[in-house]
Write an enzyme that holds these catalytic residues in place. Structure first.
Site, PDB file in Angstrom:
ATOM      1  N   GLU A  99      21.503 -22.700 -30.229  1.00  0.00           N
ATOM      2  CA  GLU A  99      20.695 -21.593 -29.698  1.00  0.00           C
ATOM      3  C   GLU A  99      21.610 -20.426 -29.295  1.00  0.00           C
ATOM      4  O   GLU A  99      22.798 -20.623 -29.030  1.00  0.00           O
ATOM      5  CB  GLU A  99      19.889 -22.152 -28.505  1.00  0.00           C
ATOM      6  CG  GLU A  99      18.965 -21.241 -27.766  1.00  0.00           C
ATOM      7  CD  GLU A  99      17.879 -20.560 -28.582  1.00  0.00           C
ATOM      8  OE1 GLU A  99      18.226 -19.838 -29.524  1.00  0.00           O
ATOM      9  OE2 GLU A  99      16.694 -20.700 -28.227  1.00  0.00           O
ATOM     10  N   ASP A 100      21.032 -19.224 -29.250  1.00  0.00           N
ATOM     11  CA  ASP A 100      21.827 -18.063 -28.832  1.00  0.00           C
ATOM     12  C   ASP A 100      21.837 -17.894 -27.318  1.00  0.00           C
ATOM     13  O   ASP A 100      22.863 -17.630 -26.715  1.00  0.00           O
ATOM     14  CB  ASP A 100      21.316 -16.776 -29.508  1.00  0.00           C
ATOM     15  CG  ASP A 100      19.835 -16.501 -29.237  1.00  0.00           C
ATOM     16  OD1 ASP A 100      19.121 -17.395 -28.729  1.00  0.00           O
ATOM     17  OD2 ASP A 100      19.370 -15.384 -29.541  1.00  0.00           O
ATOM     18  N   ASP A 103      17.089 -18.529 -21.579  1.00  0.00           N
ATOM     19  CA  ASP A 103      16.699 -17.572 -20.544  1.00  0.00           C
ATOM     20  C   ASP A 103      15.720 -18.287 -19.605  1.00  0.00           C
ATOM     21  O   ASP A 103      16.132 -19.041 -18.723  1.00  0.00           O
ATOM     22  CB  ASP A 103      16.102 -16.350 -21.250  1.00  0.00           C
ATOM     23  CG  ASP A 103      15.761 -15.209 -20.322  1.00  0.00           C
ATOM     24  OD1 ASP A 103      16.344 -15.101 -19.250  1.00  0.00           O
ATOM     25  OD2 ASP A 103      14.885 -14.393 -20.684  1.00  0.00           O
ATOM     26  N   PHE A 152      19.888  -7.967 -19.592  1.00  0.00           N
ATOM     27  CA  PHE A 152      19.517  -8.166 -20.983  1.00  0.00           C
ATOM     28  C   PHE A 152      20.763  -7.964 -21.831  1.00  0.00           C
ATOM     29  O   PHE A 152      21.400  -6.913 -21.775  1.00  0.00           O
ATOM     30  CB  PHE A 152      18.410  -7.207 -21.408  1.00  0.00           C
ATOM     31  CG  PHE A 152      17.712  -7.684 -22.636  1.00  0.00           C
ATOM     32  CD1 PHE A 152      16.746  -8.680 -22.562  1.00  0.00           C
ATOM     33  CD2 PHE A 152      18.052  -7.185 -23.881  1.00  0.00           C
ATOM     34  CE1 PHE A 152      16.129  -9.163 -23.713  1.00  0.00           C
ATOM     35  CE2 PHE A 152      17.432  -7.661 -25.032  1.00  0.00           C
ATOM     36  CZ  PHE A 152      16.477  -8.644 -24.941  1.00  0.00           C
ATOM     37  N   ARG A 165      22.315  -6.799 -33.319  1.00  0.00           N
ATOM     38  CA  ARG A 165      22.740  -8.165 -33.657  1.00  0.00           C
ATOM     39  C   ARG A 165      24.124  -8.159 -34.296  1.00  0.00           C
ATOM     40  O   ARG A 165      24.854  -9.137 -34.233  1.00  0.00           O
ATOM     41  CB  ARG A 165      21.762  -8.815 -34.645  1.00  0.00           C
ATOM     42  CG  ARG A 165      20.385  -9.091 -34.083  1.00  0.00           C
ATOM     43  CD  ARG A 165      19.602  -9.964 -35.065  1.00  0.00           C
ATOM     44  NE  ARG A 165      18.172  -9.957 -34.811  1.00  0.00           N
ATOM     45  CZ  ARG A 165      17.538 -10.732 -33.948  1.00  0.00           C
ATOM     46  NH1 ARG A 165      18.233 -11.592 -33.232  1.00  0.00           N
ATOM     47  NH2 ARG A 165      16.239 -10.650 -33.794  1.00  0.00           N
TER      48      ARG A 165
HETATM   49  P1  IMP Z   1      13.466 -18.078 -23.206  1.00  0.00           P
HETATM   50  O1  IMP Z   1      12.298 -18.749 -23.835  1.00  0.00           O
HETATM   51  O2  IMP Z   1      13.039 -17.169 -22.076  1.00  0.00           O
HETATM   52  O3  IMP Z   1      14.549 -19.039 -22.757  1.00  0.00           O
HETATM   53  O4  IMP Z   1      14.129 -17.089 -24.247  1.00  0.00           O
HETATM   54  C1  IMP Z   1      13.859 -17.193 -25.577  1.00  0.00           C
HETATM   55  C2  IMP Z   1      14.404 -16.134 -26.442  1.00  0.00           C
HETATM   56  O5  IMP Z   1      14.317 -14.839 -25.836  1.00  0.00           O
HETATM   57  C3  IMP Z   1      15.878 -16.306 -26.774  1.00  0.00           C
HETATM   58  O6  IMP Z   1      16.096 -17.251 -27.794  1.00  0.00           O
HETATM   59  C4  IMP Z   1      16.207 -14.901 -27.216  1.00  0.00           C
HETATM   60  O7  IMP Z   1      15.806 -14.696 -28.547  1.00  0.00           O
HETATM   61  C5  IMP Z   1      15.359 -14.040 -26.304  1.00  0.00           C
HETATM   62  N1  IMP Z   1      16.148 -13.553 -25.162  1.00  0.00           N
HETATM   63  C6  IMP Z   1      16.103 -13.952 -23.878  1.00  0.00           C
HETATM   64  N2  IMP Z   1      16.984 -13.266 -23.116  1.00  0.00           N
HETATM   65  C7  IMP Z   1      17.619 -12.414 -23.967  1.00  0.00           C
HETATM   66  C8  IMP Z   1      18.676 -11.437 -23.809  1.00  0.00           C
HETATM   67  O8  IMP Z   1      19.225 -11.187 -22.725  1.00  0.00           O
HETATM   68  N3  IMP Z   1      19.036 -10.781 -24.938  1.00  0.00           N
HETATM   69  C9  IMP Z   1      18.490 -11.013 -26.158  1.00  0.00           C
HETATM   70  N4  IMP Z   1      17.520 -11.902 -26.347  1.00  0.00           N
HETATM   71  C10 IMP Z   1      17.094 -12.605 -25.271  1.00  0.00           C
END
Ligand code: IMP
Length: 179
Positions: A99-100, A103, A152, A165
């Protein structure tokens, strides 16, 4: 507003490279004799995944999933779905999800739950970045690269509105956009 956000450096190329090298060493130690299935989460993990696998010198397989959140904007809505089917057989495999960023944790919690139902032999998570301050659901991160503040972040695969990206470094967005 159509103006571009301002970017502030967070992690330089060398810091990212050191994190990827460390993760590759950890993954190699645990998976070198398991022929694992690495599943990258698109689109954000594409650069991290490609750098990581090139440092792994043992048999492995690669696949990708794409997830979508029903909501709009930068926040996860919590209602996640898989876009397209996963073609690889997961049953009995040692699966490592790449995963990248974690959050809120909602996206990865959904995916791990989905994969668990397919009865892998083992299931672990490797993420390049973690933003623990925003977590809504508990997620176990088995291999963690870098912890990011409550901002962010973009670059090295991570986007803002599909942009940035391609940046080799990781930046955070300033002001309102960056929370
Ligand atoms: P989550 O479900 O909130 O954990 O986040 C899911 C997705 O939101 C990640 O896989 C990212 O694609 C995107 N995301 C969350 N925070 C960031 C950020 O700071 N920068 C870029 N993408 C983010």
């Amino acid at each position: 507003m159509s103006s571009q956000p301002r970017l502030h450096p967070l992690f330089a190329r060398q810091e990212i490279e050191a994190a990827v090298n460390r993760l590759a060493a950890e993954v190699r130690q645990d998976y070198h004799d398991k022929c694992p299935l690495l599943i990258g989460v698109l689109k954000g993990a594409f650069i991290f995944m490609s750098d990581l696998v090139r440092r792994l010198d043992f048999p492995l397989e690669v696949d990708f999933v794409r997830l979508s959140s029903y909501g709009r904007g930068r926040q996860s809505s919590g209602r996640i779905k898989l876009v397209g089917a996963l073609t690889s057989e997961v049953k009995g495999r040692d699966v490592l999800v790449i995963e990248d960023i974690v959050d809120t944790g909602l996206t990865i919690a959904f995916l791990l739950d989905y994969l668990k139902k397919k009865k892998p032999n083992s299931l672990k998570l490797c993420t390049l970045t973690d933003k623990p301050s925003r977590r809504q659901v508990a997620v176990t991160i088995d291999y963690l690269g870098l912890t990011v503040p409550d901002k962010f972040v973009v670059g090295y695969g991570l986007d803002w509105d599909e942009k940035f990206r391609n940046l080799p470094e990781i930046y955070y967005l300033e002001g309102e956009l960056g929370r």
